[in-house]
Design a protein around this motif. Structure first.
Motif, mmCIF file in Angstrom:
data_model
loop_
_atom_site.group_PDB
_atom_site.id
_atom_site.type_symbol
_atom_site.label_atom_id
_atom_site.label_comp_id
_atom_site.label_asym_id
_atom_site.label_seq_id
_atom_site.Cartn_x
_atom_site.Cartn_y
_atom_site.Cartn_z
ATOM 1 N N ILE A 21 0.871 -1.187 0.000
ATOM 2 C CA ILE A 21 0.000 0.000 0.000
ATOM 3 C C ILE A 21 0.900 1.226 0.000
ATOM 4 O O ILE A 21 1.843 1.329 0.797
ATOM 5 C CB ILE A 21 -0.932 -0.008 1.227
ATOM 6 N N GLU A 22 0.622 2.156 -0.891
ATOM 7 C CA GLU A 22 1.476 3.330 -1.077
ATOM 8 C C GLU A 22 1.244 4.327 0.063
ATOM 9 O O GLU A 22 0.290 5.115 0.044
ATOM 10 C CB GLU A 22 1.182 3.989 -2.424
ATOM 11 N N VAL A 23 2.089 4.313 1.065
ATOM 12 C CA VAL A 23 1.974 5.204 2.214
ATOM 13 C C VAL A 23 3.366 5.645 2.627
ATOM 14 O O VAL A 23 4.328 4.864 2.578
ATOM 15 C CB VAL A 23 1.250 4.504 3.390
ATOM 16 N N THR A 24 3.486 6.936 3.010
ATOM 17 C CA THR A 24 4.761 7.532 3.396
ATOM 18 C C THR A 24 4.676 8.023 4.837
ATOM 19 O O THR A 24 3.658 8.618 5.235
ATOM 20 C CB THR A 24 5.113 8.711 2.469
ATOM 21 N N LEU A 25 5.713 7.794 5.599
ATOM 22 C CA LEU A 25 5.764 8.235 6.986
ATOM 23 C C LEU A 25 6.306 9.655 7.041
ATOM 24 O O LEU A 25 7.427 9.932 6.590
ATOM 25 C CB LEU A 25 6.647 7.289 7.814
ATOM 26 N N GLY A 26 5.502 10.576 7.565
ATOM 27 C CA GLY A 26 5.907 11.969 7.683
ATOM 28 C C GLY A 26 6.546 12.261 9.027
ATOM 29 O O GLY A 26 7.005 11.351 9.721
ATOM 30 N N PRO A 27 6.585 13.542 9.445
ATOM 31 C CA PRO A 27 7.178 13.904 10.742
ATOM 32 C C PRO A 27 6.446 13.200 11.896
ATOM 33 O O PRO A 27 5.222 13.139 11.925
ATOM 34 C CB PRO A 27 7.001 15.422 10.807
ATOM 35 N N MET A 28 7.219 12.698 12.838
ATOM 36 C CA MET A 28 6.673 11.983 13.990
ATOM 37 C C MET A 28 7.119 12.686 15.270
ATOM 38 O O MET A 28 8.314 12.735 15.575
ATOM 39 C CB MET A 28 7.161 10.529 14.014
ATOM 40 N N GLU A 29 6.172 13.264 16.002
ATOM 41 C CA GLU A 29 6.482 13.867 17.301
ATOM 42 C C GLU A 29 6.026 12.911 18.403
ATOM 43 O O GLU A 29 4.997 12.248 18.264
ATOM 44 C CB GLU A 29 5.759 15.207 17.458
ATOM 45 N N THR A 50 0.234 10.175 3.081
ATOM 46 C CA THR A 50 1.335 10.604 3.949
ATOM 47 C C THR A 50 0.775 10.763 5.354
ATOM 48 O O THR A 50 -0.258 11.426 5.548
ATOM 49 C CB THR A 50 1.935 11.938 3.476
ATOM 50 N N VAL A 51 1.439 10.177 6.345
ATOM 51 C CA VAL A 51 0.948 10.162 7.717
ATOM 52 C C VAL A 51 1.964 10.858 8.610
ATOM 53 O O VAL A 51 3.166 10.598 8.513
ATOM 54 C CB VAL A 51 0.706 8.721 8.217
ATOM 55 N N GLU A 52 1.474 11.757 9.473
ATOM 56 C CA GLU A 52 2.335 12.404 10.446
ATOM 57 C C GLU A 52 1.626 12.467 11.789
ATOM 58 O O GLU A 52 0.388 12.442 11.856
ATOM 59 C CB GLU A 52 2.734 13.810 9.994
ATOM 60 N N VAL A 53 2.412 12.549 12.851
ATOM 61 C CA VAL A 53 1.889 12.641 14.218
ATOM 62 C C VAL A 53 2.457 13.910 14.840
ATOM 63 O O VAL A 53 3.658 14.184 14.738
ATOM 64 C CB VAL A 53 2.289 11.417 15.065
ATOM 65 N N THR A 54 1.573 14.683 15.477
ATOM 66 C CA THR A 54 2.006 15.931 16.101
ATOM 67 C C THR A 54 1.256 16.118 17.412
ATOM 68 O O THR A 54 0.167 15.570 17.600
ATOM 69 C CB THR A 54 1.748 17.131 15.172
ATOM 70 N N ALA A 55 1.864 16.893 18.298
ATOM 71 C CA ALA A 55 1.211 17.274 19.558
ATOM 72 C C ALA A 55 1.203 18.787 19.703
ATOM 73 O O ALA A 55 1.043 19.321 20.794
ATOM 74 C CB ALA A 55 1.926 16.633 20.744
ATOM 75 N N ARG A 56 1.353 19.495 18.580
ATOM 76 C CA ARG A 56 1.444 20.955 18.623
ATOM 77 C C ARG A 56 0.141 21.610 19.042
ATOM 78 O O ARG A 56 0.144 22.722 19.541
ATOM 79 C CB ARG A 56 1.853 21.493 17.246
ATOM 80 N N TYR A 57 -0.974 20.953 18.837
ATOM 81 C CA TYR A 57 -2.272 21.570 19.071
ATOM 82 C C TYR A 57 -2.823 21.254 20.464
ATOM 83 O O TYR A 57 -4.012 21.445 20.718
ATOM 84 C CB TYR A 57 -3.262 21.115 18.003
ATOM 85 N N GLY A 58 -1.980 20.763 21.370
ATOM 86 C CA GLY A 58 -2.432 20.480 22.723
ATOM 87 C C GLY A 58 -2.978 19.095 22.908
ATOM 88 O O GLY A 58 -3.164 18.644 24.038
ATOM 89 N N SER A 59 -3.266 18.376 21.834
ATOM 90 C CA SER A 59 -3.758 17.005 21.889
ATOM 91 C C SER A 59 -3.004 16.174 20.873
ATOM 92 O O SER A 59 -2.588 16.694 19.824
ATOM 93 C CB SER A 59 -5.266 16.961 21.585
ATOM 94 N N PRO A 60 -2.793 14.890 21.151
ATOM 95 C CA PRO A 60 -2.129 14.039 20.151
ATOM 96 C C PRO A 60 -2.964 13.969 18.882
ATOM 97 O O PRO A 60 -4.166 13.685 18.932
ATOM 98 C CB PRO A 60 -2.030 12.684 20.860
ATOM 99 N N THR A 61 -2.341 14.241 17.756
ATOM 100 C CA THR A 61 -3.063 14.373 16.494
ATOM 101 C C THR A 61 -2.360 13.585 15.401
ATOM 102 O O THR A 61 -1.136 13.654 15.260
ATOM 103 C CB THR A 61 -3.166 15.853 16.078
ATOM 104 N N VAL A 62 -3.153 12.844 14.634
ATOM 105 C CA VAL A 62 -2.653 12.119 13.458
ATOM 106 C C VAL A 62 -3.238 12.797 12.223
ATOM 107 O O VAL A 62 -4.463 12.988 12.143
ATOM 108 C CB VAL A 62 -3.048 10.632 13.499
ATOM 109 N N ILE A 63 -2.405 13.167 11.272
ATOM 110 C CA ILE A 63 -2.848 13.838 10.050
ATOM 111 C C ILE A 63 -2.502 12.948 8.866
ATOM 112 O O ILE A 63 -1.331 12.614 8.649
ATOM 113 C CB ILE A 63 -2.193 15.218 9.898
ATOM 114 N N VAL A 64 -3.523 12.560 8.111
ATOM 115 C CA VAL A 64 -3.354 11.716 6.929
ATOM 116 C C VAL A 64 -3.702 12.567 5.712
ATOM 117 O O VAL A 64 -4.833 13.044 5.580
ATOM 118 C CB VAL A 64 -4.257 10.471 6.991
#
Length: 432
Positions: free
Chosen positions: A301-309, A339-353
């Motif tokens: 499956i064509e998926v890329t790992l983006g920035p991971m916090e 493309t999948v990334e994980v961030t906590a910049r918004y005060g809550s753990p967030t996954v962006i696809v």
């Protein structure tokens, strides 16, 4: 119920305060208008007649000896009261004995500084006599305003108490309604309080029971239908093996699609009724997402790992993986890669696809989480699936205290944002 309890309480208090102050104020003004004090004419004319009598008795031709009275050649100096002076002179004019009287009113008046009145006595000079403090003209505004302020303060206290008592049952109902869980179940309300509140609580309890029964019946129906379809589909698959080659492949393709629809329907029902009691645990979200992306890559499956916090959340690991897998596969299938990334910049753990596909028309974005939704129904044959992946993903995420938002990206494609509930992890847990 749309208004917060504090707003209802505030509005009730304001209405009560305005009503009380308006009634008391109107009654006060009507009383002042009906029972009014003596006017200037009623006060000044008796004084004018006394002055006329005193002037007559103490004059040169008067019968009264005035040896012990002190007469001055001119009226005394001091702050004159223009209002009382003019009023007294007008009263003397009305009784036919005009005199240039002068009223002295010290500021502020006191026991040693009293109001005095000076008037000329023919052949003697100016006679000065003490005068009782006279009431001012018009209503006593300072006293009236103080009285109304005291009434308003007392009315506010009473109104706040009454509003709190009235809004307490409404607050109880509002709290119960806002505590409806993701499954749509309404907690049982206590049937206590005034008759109207009891009736409302009783009606909501009946509504909750009926909704729960209807949802359970729907889930049983869908699960039974998906399960019962398996037997005829198996028979049809066996019979398809005896069909000619040109027909067998089409039959098997259709049967596989029916099988996926049945599996997805049963999976959706399972997610609606499962609570995963005892399986909810703190999760290192970035590590979970990274492992999931590697698994999907192994499936080509064509998926890329983006920035991971580093980010932590609390959820059922299997269910959360299932939800994220559905979102990533949806982006990879319809958007030409994810493309999948994980961030906590918004005060809550967030996954962006994100993806680079054609996106979804704005008027259809609200329907993406509906079961069996497809932007283009004609693409069912080209892209496999039952249209339940997003519905299942939202069910899982909301049950774990999160939310999913889907929007069109400015540069094209979709952005699927999964916001999960944050969790505090001890320092030792973070280091591990």
């Amino acid at each position: 119920m749309d208004l917060p309890r504090s707003s209802v309480r505030t509005k009730l208090a304001v209405v009560l305060v305005v009503a009380i102050v308006a009634v008391v104020g109107l009654a006060t003004f009507v009383t002042m208008a009906v029972v009014r004090g003596p006017g200037a004419q009623q006060i000044m004319e008796p004084i004018a007649r006394h002055l006329q009598l005193i002037a007559t008795l103490t004059g040169e031709d008067g019968p009264t000896a005035a040896a012990d009275l002190r007469f001055d050649p001119a009226p005394p100096t001091g702050p004159r009261s223009a209002h009382f002076t003019e009023s007294l002179r007008a009263a003397l004019d009305r009784i036919g004995h005009p005199m240039p009287v002068v009223v002295i009113r010290p500021e502020p008046p006191g026991p040693d500084t009293r109001m005095t009145i000076s008037f000329p006595v023919p052949g003697r000079g100016w006679l000065t006599l003490p005068l009782q403090e006279l009431p001012g003209s018009g209503p006593p505004w300072p006293l009236l305003l103080s009285y109304m302020a005291l009434i308003a303060l007392g009315a506010t206290v009473v109104a706040l108490f009454a509003a709190a008592k009235i809004s307490r049952p409404l607050g109880m109902l509002e709290q119960a309604i806002t505590s409806i869980g993701p499954d749509g179940n309404l907690p049982i309300l206590p049937e206590a309080g005034p008759d109207e509140v009891k009736a409302t609580a009783r009606a909501l309890n009946r509504l909750s029971a009926r909704l729960k029964s209807a949802m359970e019946s729907r889930m049983r129906l869908v699960a039974a239908a998906g399960h019962d379809l398996r037997t005829p589909m198996t028979r049809m698959r066996l019979r398809a093996e005896f069909l000619p080659d040109e027909d067998r492949d089409q039959w098997l393709t259709d049967l596989e699609e029916l099988d996926r629809i049945a599996d997805s329907a049963i999976g959706l029902v399972r997610e609606e009724i499962e609570t995963e009691t005892g399986t909810v645990e703190p999760l290192r979200l970035d590590q979970l997402v990274a492992a999931l992306v590697e698994d999907l890559k192994a499936l080509e499956i064509e998926v890329t790992l983006g920035p991971m916090e580093p980010a932590w959340t609390k959820a059922g690991p299997l269910a959360l993986k299932r939800a994220l897998r559905n979102l990533i596969i949806n982006a990879a299938s319809h958007g030409g890669g994810a493309t999948v990334e994980v961030t906590a910049r918004y005060g809550s753990p967030t996954v962006i696809v994100t993806d680079n596909g054609p996106g979804i028309p704005e008027d259809l974005l609200r329907q993406v989480f509906e079961p069996f939704f497809r932007v283009d129904p004609g693409r069912r044959q080209q892209i496999p699936g039952a249209g339940l992946g997003l519905a299942i993903a939202r069910e899982i995420v909301t049950r774990n205290g999160g939310d999913i938002a889907i929007r069109n990206r400015d540069g094209g494609g979709l952005a699927q944002t999964v916001t999960l509930a944050p969790v505090t992890i001890p320092v030792a847990g973070r280091l591990g």
